[in-house]
Design a protein around this motif. Structure first.
Motif, PDB file in Angstrom:
ATOM      1  N   ALA A   1       0.937   8.099   3.419  1.00 17.31           N
ATOM      2  CA  ALA A   1       2.190   7.866   4.141  1.00 17.31           C
ATOM      3  C   ALA A   1       2.017   8.200   5.619  1.00 17.31           C
ATOM      4  N   SER A   2       1.289   9.255   5.902  1.00 16.16           N
ATOM      5  CA  SER A   2       1.063   9.660   7.288  1.00 16.16           C
ATOM      6  C   SER A   2       0.330   8.578   8.078  1.00 16.16           C
ATOM      7  N   HIS A   3      -0.704   8.032   7.480  1.00 23.32           N
ATOM      8  CA  HIS A   3      -1.493   7.002   8.174  1.00 23.32           C
ATOM      9  C   HIS A   3      -0.697   5.712   8.337  1.00 23.32           C
ATOM     10  N   ILE A   4       0.037   5.337   7.319  1.00 22.86           N
ATOM     11  CA  ILE A   4       0.857   4.127   7.413  1.00 22.86           C
ATOM     12  C   ILE A   4       1.938   4.317   8.478  1.00 22.86           C
ATOM     13  N   ALA A   5       2.548   5.497   8.526  1.00 23.12           N
ATOM     14  CA  ALA A   5       3.541   5.781   9.565  1.00 23.12           C
ATOM     15  C   ALA A   5       2.912   5.675  10.947  1.00 23.12           C
ATOM     16  N   GLU A   6       1.695   6.165  11.085  1.00 20.44           N
ATOM     17  CA  GLU A   6       0.995   6.071  12.368  1.00 20.44           C
ATOM     18  C   GLU A   6       0.790   4.604  12.768  1.00 20.44           C
ATOM     19  N   LEU A   7       0.401   3.782  11.815  1.00 27.01           N
ATOM     20  CA  LEU A   7       0.220   2.350  12.093  1.00 27.01           C
ATOM     21  C   LEU A   7       1.550   1.705  12.487  1.00 27.01           C
ATOM     22  N   MET A   8       2.606   2.082  11.816  1.00 24.68           N
ATOM     23  CA  MET A   8       3.935   1.557  12.148  1.00 24.68           C
ATOM     24  C   MET A   8       4.335   1.965  13.570  1.00 24.68           C
TER      25      MET A   8
ATOM     26  N   THR B   1      -6.395   0.638   6.249  1.00 27.10           N
ATOM     27  CA  THR B   1      -5.834   1.278   5.059  1.00 27.10           C
ATOM     28  C   THR B   1      -6.773   1.291   3.866  1.00 27.10           C
ATOM     29  N   ILE B   2      -7.971   0.766   4.024  1.00 30.28           N
ATOM     30  CA  ILE B   2      -8.885   0.708   2.873  1.00 30.28           C
ATOM     31  C   ILE B   2      -9.294   2.113   2.422  1.00 30.28           C
ATOM     32  N   ILE B   3      -9.460   3.021   3.362  1.00 27.63           N
ATOM     33  CA  ILE B   3      -9.864   4.385   3.016  1.00 27.63           C
ATOM     34  C   ILE B   3      -8.662   5.323   2.988  1.00 27.63           C
ATOM     35  N   ASP B   4      -7.736   5.106   3.915  1.00 28.10           N
ATOM     36  CA  ASP B   4      -6.582   6.006   4.034  1.00 28.10           C
ATOM     37  C   ASP B   4      -5.282   5.201   4.000  1.00 28.10           C
ATOM     38  N   SER B   5      -4.612   5.259   2.863  1.00 28.02           N
ATOM     39  CA  SER B   5      -3.325   4.579   2.750  1.00 28.02           C
ATOM     40  C   SER B   5      -2.203   5.599   2.543  1.00 28.02           C
TER      41      SER B   5
ATOM     42  N   LYS C   1       0.811  -1.218   0.000  1.00 31.34           N
ATOM     43  CA  LYS C   1       0.000   0.000   0.000  1.00 31.34           C
ATOM     44  C   LYS C   1       0.846   1.270   0.000  1.00 31.34           C
ATOM     45  N   VAL C   2       2.153   1.118   0.156  1.00 35.03           N
ATOM     46  CA  VAL C   2       3.047   2.268   0.286  1.00 35.03           C
ATOM     47  C   VAL C   2       3.441   2.786  -1.092  1.00 35.03           C
ATOM     48  N   LYS C   3       3.205   4.082  -1.307  1.00 33.63           N
ATOM     49  CA  LYS C   3       3.566   4.717  -2.576  1.00 33.63           C
ATOM     50  C   LYS C   3       4.795   5.612  -2.422  1.00 33.63           C
TER      51      LYS C   3
END
Length: 149
Positions: A89-96, A83-87, A29-31
């Motif tokens: 970088a900010s959201h993925i970093a938050e999940l990490m 991540t279905i609605i928000d993928s 999901k990371v662009k």
């Protein structure tokens, strides 16, 4: 026989395994190329910790056990839902960051149980030091992810 050291090695093994699974689920999901590189760095670090924890368990005559499949599936399902609605970088970093914080809690708990439990092992054992290294690694990973928030 599970000694406090073996328990700490087991927790490092489990935590690094779940970290690996989570990153592998997030990676498609990371662009953002920089984020992808930072996640790859963390993924490689987990591989190293997992290998070292497995060697530690072997030295105690214990088998490394992966996390239960149901927990891995639940984590991957949660990642997919998150991540279905928000993928972004900010959201993925938050999940990490959330994953790293959870690992810090579980590893610290394992250390405290070992050092304050019935056996009261020293904080100079290899297993305790490996736990401390993983905590430092997770804190550094959190710092790396903060730039994407």
């Amino acid at each position: 026989m599970n000694t406090p050291d073996a328990e700490m090695y087991s927790e490092v093994y489990r935590s690094s395994g779940m970290g690996t699974e989570s990153i592998l689920a997030l990676m498609p999901k990371v662009k953002n190329d920089m984020l992808k590189r930072d996640m790859t760095t963390q993924l490689n670090g987990y591989g190293d910790f997992r290998t070292r924890a497995q060697a530690g368990l072997t030295s105690y005559g214990c088998m490394a056990e992966d996390e239960k499949k149901s927990k891995i599936v639940a984590a991957k399902t949660g990642i997919a839902a998150e991540t279905i609605i928000d993928s972004s970088a900010s959201h993925i970093a938050e999940l990490m960051i959330r994953g790293s914080e959870a690992d810090i809690v579980s590893i610290t708990r394992a250390q405290n149980q070992a050092s304050h439990g019935q056996s009261r092992i020293s904080d100079e054992t290899d297993a305790y030091k490996l736990c401390s290294e993983l905590i430092s690694f997770e804190n550094a990973s959190i710092e790396r992810m903060r730039k994407y928030l």
